[in-house]
Design a protein around this motif. Structure first.
Motif, PDB file in Angstrom:
ATOM      1  N   ILE A 198       0.800  -1.228   0.000  1.00 38.89           N
ATOM      2  CA  ILE A 198       0.000   0.000   0.000  1.00 38.89           C
ATOM      3  C   ILE A 198       0.828   1.270   0.000  1.00 38.89           C
ATOM      4  CG2 ILE A 198      -2.232  -0.765   0.876  1.00 38.89           C
ATOM      5  CD1 ILE A 198      -1.321   0.033   3.664  1.00 38.89           C
ATOM      6  N   ASP A 199       2.052   1.218   0.529  1.00 34.87           N
ATOM      7  CA  ASP A 199       2.808   2.469   0.520  1.00 34.87           C
ATOM      8  C   ASP A 199       3.880   2.502  -0.567  1.00 34.87           C
ATOM      9  OD1 ASP A 199       4.043   0.478   1.903  1.00 34.87           O
ATOM     10  OD2 ASP A 199       3.946   1.509   3.847  1.00 34.87           O
ATOM     11  N   PHE A 202       2.730   3.501  -7.169  1.00 35.70           N
ATOM     12  CA  PHE A 202       1.645   2.822  -7.836  1.00 35.70           C
ATOM     13  C   PHE A 202       1.618   3.271  -9.288  1.00 35.70           C
ATOM     14  CE2 PHE A 202      -2.993   2.151  -8.506  1.00 35.70           C
ATOM     15  CZ  PHE A 202      -3.034   0.829  -8.118  1.00 35.70           C
ATOM     16  N   ARG A 208      -3.076  -2.941  -5.605  1.00 39.13           N
ATOM     17  CA  ARG A 208      -2.496  -2.925  -4.265  1.00 39.13           C
ATOM     18  C   ARG A 208      -2.797  -4.230  -3.544  1.00 39.13           C
ATOM     19  NH1 ARG A 208      -4.264   2.446  -4.393  1.00 39.13           N
ATOM     20  NH2 ARG A 208      -2.527   3.872  -4.746  1.00 39.13           N
ATOM     21  N   ASP A 209      -1.918  -4.570  -2.616  1.00 39.25           N
ATOM     22  CA  ASP A 209      -2.095  -5.790  -1.839  1.00 39.25           C
ATOM     23  C   ASP A 209      -3.246  -5.593  -0.855  1.00 39.25           C
ATOM     24  OD1 ASP A 209      -1.728  -8.282  -0.716  1.00 39.25           O
ATOM     25  OD2 ASP A 209      -0.324  -7.520   0.789  1.00 39.25           O
ATOM     26  N   ILE A 210      -4.377  -6.182  -1.176  1.00 37.22           N
ATOM     27  CA  ILE A 210      -5.543  -6.077  -0.294  1.00 37.22           C
ATOM     28  C   ILE A 210      -5.587  -7.303   0.605  1.00 37.22           C
ATOM     29  CG2 ILE A 210      -8.048  -5.895  -0.206  1.00 37.22           C
ATOM     30  CD1 ILE A 210      -7.921  -4.885  -3.104  1.00 37.22           C
TER      31      ILE A 210
END
Lengths: 408, 408
Positions: A198-199, A202, A208-210
């Motif tokens: 997430i950080d 992008f 994103r890794d959910i």
């Protein structure tokens, strides 16, 4: 690639449970203030009767109930006051017929008394004489020694996930520490060339890794501990290395994602490369979430969950939770409700369909509305209160049907 | 001692809520991995469309759906392959009519495509030519940009208690930290000359501090923080000192116990001794748990809960939870189920009765059995799954009635 037949949820669960039967999980002692959510590794047996003495539930006069019989506001019984029992102290005197002692709420009633007349139904004439205006029956306004908990009784069984109410039971017994299973250590590996944390920066085409975050949170919610949480590219060697590192210190590894054809093969081959039984479930007859793999890598269980967040959580709840509960021996009641379906919706025949629903109340009944969306949608989950299960032989659900909703 | 009329649960709750309307609670930022159970202090607004691009939900060939119309296994459509889009990368070319690009599950579909033909329904003839055997409709196998979450939309409202599913929503948005209310700080004071802590020496007539532990655990369960937890004797000055110390650093103080007549007066007088409005609720028309006091000591709210564990927890759930939710602005759906009562049982007319029940399933319906016991019994709680509310005008519940059970 081997060929496997998609298994039913029940067959998958029992295949998992049977392989974990002997899995030994150490115990640890935790203090009563830290044990909520932990799972008992042994029965808690009461060490003493609760209450430990015959106790009054009201402020009043302890009597032999026979002395109150016939008493009324016009014809009171007259009793002799022998003592005022203090809170937290034992009475110093027994009472005989015709006698009484004052006892406060929670106080100990003297020998010879079998009931308590509420203070509102009595009157103190002077230091020695009490008028009783109402009859009491034997046992009235009294909790007898051992009425709540009997010495030697199993008050909380092994496998119980401790709630705040259970903590009350422990406190009653003066138990300040309990033996619980140590937390299950679980590693979570998100795979996919497109996955970024997430950080991380992008760019278009990335996702994103959910699952890493959702699964980690679920693991903790169920009393487990996230040992490692990593993202790895879709490559056999990289994945193998991460699984190896994860299994070194974890009880279970979860690989999430890799829903493309190539990635599914990697997960399968990586699990098989550790020796042991290898993959024993490859595909589950459920919707959403078919591309699910479960195997033994050496003596540890590895789950390959689908990449779509809602599928991933669903299969986690069906299989990983089952594995965690099996190892812990967890005894748990699920919260559910029968709800009236508020619309028609189809299911996939030949598969068990898990349909997310939102529950609301209308005219004194609970109704459930399906939450639709493609399985890649994360909002499917956050908008749902639970789900219903539609069996493979059914074609769907009709408006007005009463179905069981399992709450998340 | 002033005289008060027992209030109804609703009147009590709104009296509490109205006094806490302006209570300002600071926010703090917490990481996404630590935020489960915390309460959002502001709306989370999506910063971007999810998905951020038109995304395939299958492995297959991205097409203009019109090019597939009429395609079947006997008369396939022939399309020209222009690219194999890689996972995590944007396509480098748009497609025109008659063209297609391979896209993996989760991959980005090129400009010009509106749907994806599953790989199972197509065949690669050579490096340039693809046969499509099945028609797709516009949007099929594709999640469009913004389909899941639209940029600027409130995805999680202020007041939401964050679940693992909500953490997924945050992760999708690349939000690694959220603003939540700081934890409410609550002090718990157990009063009574008979109360001893669980590891203190125990003698006949004494009772161990149960409520302190149960209430502390409930406070934490609801996302609060136990600031202090003490036991104090039934003496005005001692109690006043403890309340003063508690309120110095806490948002709320709970005094539990003191159910004897004298102790009730102390609690009342101590609350009134701090200035401010003083006691505004003295007695609630509920069973169990009438001896309940709520007041403002200066600008802080103080609760005097009954000493019996089950009454104490019940009143906590009715009033203290209400106060916590009011300060936090918590939005929460309770889990409940309508259940068939499996026996007759009476209630107290003129009071709302909270009857603990155990829920079980039989013949495809949920049934509830009353869990009986005097209100001093701790096992009442640990054996129950929830409770039903019986209104003051009712005389009780009949076997076969369908009643709403609120789960703990």
């Amino acid at each position: 690639m081997d060929f496997f037949k998609a298994v039913s949820v029940e067959d998958g669960q029992s295949a998992i449970a049977s392989r974990l039967k002997g899995y030994a999980l150490e115990s640890e002692e935790v203090g009563i203030s830290e044990c909520r959510g932990r799972i008992l590794s042994e029965d808690v047996v009461s060490r003493e009767n609760i209450p430990g003495f015959n106790r009054s539930t009201v402020d009043g006069y302890a009597v032999d109930s026979r002395d109150s019989h016939g008493a009324s506001s016009t014809i009171p019984s007259m009793l002799m006051l022998v003592e005022e029992v203090e809170m937290g102290s034992a009475p110093s005197k027994a009472i005989s017929r015709g006698q009484t002692s004052y006892v406060p709420t929670g106080g100990m009633i003297p020998e010879g008394a079998d009931s308590v007349v509420m203070i509102e139904n009595a009157e103190k004439l002077d230091e020695e004489n009490i008028m009783v205006y109402k009859a009491v029956s034997k046992g009235q306004n009294v909790i007898l020694k051992g009425d709540d908990i009997r010495e030697g009784e199993v008050v909380l069984p092994k496998g119980k996930r401790l709630t705040s109410h259970d903590i009350g039971v422990l406190a009653t017994q003066g138990i300040s520490k309990v033996k619980v299973h140590r937390k299950l250590r679980i590693s979570i590996i998100s795979t996919g060339d497109e996955i970024v944390d997430i950080d991380e920066p992008f760019e278009t085409g990335k996702i994103r890794d959910i699952n890493g975050y959702v699964l980690a949170s679920r693991v903790e919610e169920l009393g487990g501990e996230v040992e490692r949480k990593v993202i790895v590219k879709d490559e056999f060697e990289l994945l193998k290395r991460e699984v190896a590192e994860s299994l070194a210190n974890s009880d279970i590894a979860i690989i999430s994602g890799g829903s493309s054809v190539g990635a599914k093969d990697y997960t399968h081959d990586v699990i098989n490369s550790f020796g042991g039984e290898g993959v024993f479930i490859h595909g589950v007859a459920v919707k959403p979430g078919k591309p699910t793999i479960v195997g033994m890598a050496g003596d540890k269980m590895v789950f390959g969950l689908p990449g779509h967040p809602s599928s991933s959580i669903l299969l986690f709840n069906i299989f990983v939770k089952e594995a965690m509960n099996q190892i812990n021996g967890t005894i748990e009641k699920e919260k559910s409700a029968y709800c009236v379906m508020d619309s028609n919706f189809p299911s996939s025949s030949g598969k068990r369909t898990y349909q997310m629903v939102s529950v609301y109340e209308e005219n004194g009944e609970l109704r459930a509305a399906p939450v639709f969306g493609k399985s890649g949608m994360i909002t499917l989950l956050s908008k749902s209160d639970g789900y219903i299960e539609i069996e493979p032989h059914e074609e769907g659900v009709y408006s007005g049907d009463r179905r069981k909703v399992k709450y998340f």
